[in-house]
Design a protein around this motif. Structure first.
Motif: not given
Length: 133
Positions: A53-65
């Motif tokens: 239930g805790k943040p594990q990582r940042v998902n940068l997939n298609d962040q700009l899109a």
């Protein structure tokens, strides 16, 4: 100056927009700043929550899109790309997306530390409320 009522606040048209030339695409696009709800959804989409239930990582997939897709609107101010369609937008020129993302961030009050704040970095969390920029 008198204090605003709830009805006045609700009725206020406070979202900013800007028409941006994109010569690579042969014209202009309209970028509309995100609402608070849309901005929170964007930030949440960037965080991967673990089984604990805790943040594990940042998902940068298609962040700009994802960001640009939430902000590109037509003349009627309706989104051009749904959340399910951002992959098509992500296949466009990265430099163009980066330019449009900069406008979207500015209009949405979203600074570079927002993803860190959404991921639970307490040091970065304060930056979103700062008015000193």
């Amino acid at each position: 100056m008198a204090l605003l009522s709830k009805d006045q606040i609700t009725a206020a048209d406070d979202r900013q927009w800007e028409d941006v030339p994109v010569p690579e695409w042969g014209g202009d696009v309209r970028v509309l700043g995100m609402s608070g709800t849309d901005r929170n959804a964007y930030q949440s989409s960037m965080v991967v929550i673990g089984t604990n239930g805790k943040p594990q990582r940042v998902n940068l997939n298609d962040q700009l899109a994802k960001l640009v897709g939430k902000c590109l609107v037509g003349e009627d101010f309706q989104r051009l790309y749904s959340d399910k369609e951002v992959a098509a937008l992500g296949r466009k020129n990265g430099a163009v997306l980066d330019r449009l993302a900069d406008v979207a961030k500015r209009l949405s009050g979203l600074d570079d530390k927002a993803v860190e704040a959404a991921a639970g970095n307490s040091e970065a969390a304060q930056s979103g409320a700062s008015s000193s920029d």
